[in-house]
Design a protein around this motif. Sequence first.
Motif, PDB file in Angstrom:
ATOM      1  N   ASN A   1     -14.320  27.282  30.213  1.00 30.63           N
ATOM      2  CA  ASN A   1     -15.016  26.227  31.076  1.00 30.63           C
ATOM      3  C   ASN A   1     -16.536  26.276  30.463  1.00 30.63           C
ATOM      4  O   ASN A   1     -17.279  27.152  30.110  1.00 30.63           O
ATOM      5  CB  ASN A   1     -15.121  26.805  32.402  1.00 30.63           C
ATOM      6  CG  ASN A   1     -13.779  26.610  33.114  1.00 30.63           C
ATOM      7  OD1 ASN A   1     -13.035  25.644  32.882  1.00 30.63           O
ATOM      8  ND2 ASN A   1     -13.544  27.355  34.129  1.00 30.63           N
ATOM      9  N   VAL A   2     -16.837  24.923  30.291  1.00 32.48           N
ATOM     10  CA  VAL A   2     -18.194  24.637  29.727  1.00 32.48           C
ATOM     11  C   VAL A   2     -18.845  24.126  31.039  1.00 32.48           C
ATOM     12  O   VAL A   2     -18.546  22.942  31.492  1.00 32.48           O
ATOM     13  CB  VAL A   2     -18.288  23.867  28.657  1.00 32.48           C
ATOM     14  CG1 VAL A   2     -19.712  23.586  28.314  1.00 32.48           C
ATOM     15  CG2 VAL A   2     -17.631  24.208  27.530  1.00 32.48           C
ATOM     16  N   ASN A   3     -19.955  24.830  31.723  1.00 34.09           N
ATOM     17  CA  ASN A   3     -20.706  24.347  32.841  1.00 34.09           C
ATOM     18  C   ASN A   3     -21.966  23.578  32.472  1.00 34.09           C
ATOM     19  O   ASN A   3     -22.862  24.433  31.700  1.00 34.09           O
ATOM     20  CB  ASN A   3     -20.887  25.702  33.747  1.00 34.09           C
ATOM     21  CG  ASN A   3     -19.516  26.292  34.299  1.00 34.09           C
ATOM     22  OD1 ASN A   3     -18.846  25.437  34.627  1.00 34.09           O
ATOM     23  ND2 ASN A   3     -19.541  27.368  34.092  1.00 34.09           N
ATOM     24  N   TYR A   4     -22.382  22.573  33.430  1.00 36.53           N
ATOM     25  CA  TYR A   4     -23.756  22.251  33.391  1.00 36.53           C
ATOM     26  C   TYR A   4     -24.193  22.347  34.691  1.00 36.53           C
ATOM     27  O   TYR A   4     -23.683  21.659  35.548  1.00 36.53           O
ATOM     28  CB  TYR A   4     -23.646  20.819  32.901  1.00 36.53           C
ATOM     29  CG  TYR A   4     -24.981  19.911  33.142  1.00 36.53           C
ATOM     30  CD1 TYR A   4     -26.035  20.441  32.160  1.00 36.53           C
ATOM     31  CD2 TYR A   4     -25.327  19.109  33.907  1.00 36.53           C
ATOM     32  CE1 TYR A   4     -27.377  19.878  32.276  1.00 36.53           C
ATOM     33  CE2 TYR A   4     -26.696  18.821  34.175  1.00 36.53           C
ATOM     34  CZ  TYR A   4     -27.815  18.865  33.233  1.00 36.53           C
ATOM     35  OH  TYR A   4     -28.856  18.364  33.270  1.00 36.53           O
ATOM     36  N   PRO A   5     -25.192  23.142  34.854  1.00 38.20           N
ATOM     37  CA  PRO A   5     -25.378  23.609  36.355  1.00 38.20           C
ATOM     38  C   PRO A   5     -26.024  22.226  37.062  1.00 38.20           C
ATOM     39  O   PRO A   5     -26.488  21.306  36.440  1.00 38.20           O
ATOM     40  CB  PRO A   5     -26.335  24.888  36.396  1.00 38.20           C
ATOM     41  CG  PRO A   5     -26.875  24.538  34.870  1.00 38.20           C
ATOM     42  CD  PRO A   5     -25.880  23.805  34.008  1.00 38.20           C
ATOM     43  N   ASN A   6     -26.456  22.500  38.364  1.00 37.65           N
ATOM     44  CA  ASN A   6     -27.295  21.308  39.119  1.00 37.65           C
ATOM     45  C   ASN A   6     -28.559  20.989  38.470  1.00 37.65           C
ATOM     46  O   ASN A   6     -29.276  21.943  38.311  1.00 37.65           O
ATOM     47  CB  ASN A   6     -27.100  21.815  40.591  1.00 37.65           C
ATOM     48  CG  ASN A   6     -26.790  20.882  41.388  1.00 37.65           C
ATOM     49  OD1 ASN A   6     -26.529  19.799  41.144  1.00 37.65           O
ATOM     50  ND2 ASN A   6     -26.758  21.060  42.694  1.00 37.65           N
TER      51      ASN A   6
ATOM     52  N   ALA B   1     -21.626  19.352  36.033  1.00 41.95           N
ATOM     53  CA  ALA B   1     -20.380  19.065  35.491  1.00 41.95           C
ATOM     54  C   ALA B   1     -19.714  20.119  35.098  1.00 41.95           C
ATOM     55  O   ALA B   1     -20.462  21.428  34.532  1.00 41.95           O
ATOM     56  CB  ALA B   1     -20.516  18.069  34.336  1.00 41.95           C
ATOM     57  N   THR B   2     -18.228  20.325  34.904  1.00 39.18           N
ATOM     58  CA  THR B   2     -17.646  21.515  34.393  1.00 39.18           C
ATOM     59  C   THR B   2     -16.470  20.944  33.712  1.00 39.18           C
ATOM     60  O   THR B   2     -15.627  20.085  34.332  1.00 39.18           O
ATOM     61  CB  THR B   2     -17.161  22.393  35.706  1.00 39.18           C
ATOM     62  OG1 THR B   2     -18.190  22.916  36.393  1.00 39.18           O
ATOM     63  CG2 THR B   2     -16.128  23.501  34.876  1.00 39.18           C
ATOM     64  N   VAL B   3     -16.652  21.128  32.248  1.00 33.89           N
ATOM     65  CA  VAL B   3     -15.245  20.558  31.314  1.00 33.89           C
ATOM     66  C   VAL B   3     -14.732  21.636  30.857  1.00 33.89           C
ATOM     67  O   VAL B   3     -15.167  22.886  30.655  1.00 33.89           O
ATOM     68  CB  VAL B   3     -16.027  19.970  30.174  1.00 33.89           C
ATOM     69  CG1 VAL B   3     -15.025  19.560  29.114  1.00 33.89           C
ATOM     70  CG2 VAL B   3     -16.975  18.770  30.702  1.00 33.89           C
TER      71      VAL B   3
ATOM     72  N   SER C   1     -10.589  18.745  29.634  1.00 33.07           N
ATOM     73  CA  SER C   1     -10.486  18.054  31.173  1.00 33.07           C
ATOM     74  C   SER C   1     -11.728  18.247  31.612  1.00 33.07           C
ATOM     75  O   SER C   1     -12.239  19.151  31.661  1.00 33.07           O
ATOM     76  CB  SER C   1      -9.397  19.002  31.774  1.00 33.07           C
ATOM     77  OG  SER C   1      -8.053  18.802  30.905  1.00 33.07           O
ATOM     78  N   LEU C   2     -12.071  17.114  32.611  1.00 31.00           N
ATOM     79  CA  LEU C   2     -13.101  17.051  33.334  1.00 31.00           C
ATOM     80  C   LEU C   2     -12.916  17.799  34.727  1.00 31.00           C
ATOM     81  O   LEU C   2     -12.095  17.121  35.409  1.00 31.00           O
ATOM     82  CB  LEU C   2     -13.717  15.876  33.485  1.00 31.00           C
ATOM     83  CG  LEU C   2     -15.073  15.798  34.448  1.00 31.00           C
ATOM     84  CD1 LEU C   2     -16.282  16.498  33.702  1.00 31.00           C
ATOM     85  CD2 LEU C   2     -15.510  14.401  34.465  1.00 31.00           C
ATOM     86  N   TYR C   3     -13.289  19.025  34.971  1.00 31.72           N
ATOM     87  CA  TYR C   3     -12.896  19.746  36.103  1.00 31.72           C
ATOM     88  C   TYR C   3     -13.486  19.164  37.451  1.00 31.72           C
ATOM     89  O   TYR C   3     -13.059  18.914  38.652  1.00 31.72           O
ATOM     90  CB  TYR C   3     -12.980  21.263  36.038  1.00 31.72           C
ATOM     91  CG  TYR C   3     -11.423  21.914  35.672  1.00 31.72           C
ATOM     92  CD1 TYR C   3     -10.423  21.183  35.160  1.00 31.72           C
ATOM     93  CD2 TYR C   3     -11.480  23.487  35.660  1.00 31.72           C
ATOM     94  CE1 TYR C   3      -9.496  21.895  34.541  1.00 31.72           C
ATOM     95  CE2 TYR C   3     -10.183  23.639  35.193  1.00 31.72           C
ATOM     96  CZ  TYR C   3      -9.524  23.146  34.502  1.00 31.72           C
ATOM     97  OH  TYR C   3      -8.061  23.761  34.239  1.00 31.72           O
ATOM     98  N   SER C   4     -14.667  19.288  37.417  1.00 35.54           N
ATOM     99  CA  SER C   4     -15.570  18.822  38.511  1.00 35.54           C
ATOM    100  C   SER C   4     -16.994  18.038  38.053  1.00 35.54           C
ATOM    101  O   SER C   4     -17.442  18.195  36.983  1.00 35.54           O
ATOM    102  CB  SER C   4     -16.102  19.984  39.456  1.00 35.54           C
ATOM    103  OG  SER C   4     -16.874  20.949  38.707  1.00 35.54           O
ATOM    104  N   GLY C   5     -17.590  17.085  38.928  1.00 37.97           N
ATOM    105  CA  GLY C   5     -18.717  16.703  38.661  1.00 37.97           C
ATOM    106  C   GLY C   5     -18.576  15.721  37.731  1.00 37.97           C
ATOM    107  O   GLY C   5     -17.412  14.731  37.549  1.00 37.97           O
TER     108      GLY C   5
END
Length: 112
Positions: free
Chosen positions: A52-57, A91-93, A80-84
């Motif tokens: 998972n690659v996260n981009y925080p708020n 965003a979480t990819v 896959s784009l999981y959230s955001g």
Amino acid sequence: MRILLVLSIVLAVILGCHAYSATWGRRNSNDYLLSRTTEARNPVKNNYWNLNVNYPNGFYNISAVVVYDNFKNNSGASPSLYSGGPGYRYATVNLRSAVNKGLNSTVEIWGR
């Protein structure tokens, strides 16, 4: 002639499903690059990578999430784009490789 058209459409759909670069949203000329992350992992025997690659708020709204497959033979990770994502501030990819394959992908977050 109609059979040739149907076969070419089926082939295009099959090849489109195996493309490992992905884009969500639309990048405009006035967008800023908010984040660029390159993830590279070596192959694991009889196993796969699930990352998972996260981009925080953040302060900016995301307009586009772009994932590039850095392998030239499309054997990289399936994104896959999981959230955001576009319209959100986070965003979480998810990047998932094939069994016995490594991954080498670049995730870019664009926004304004």
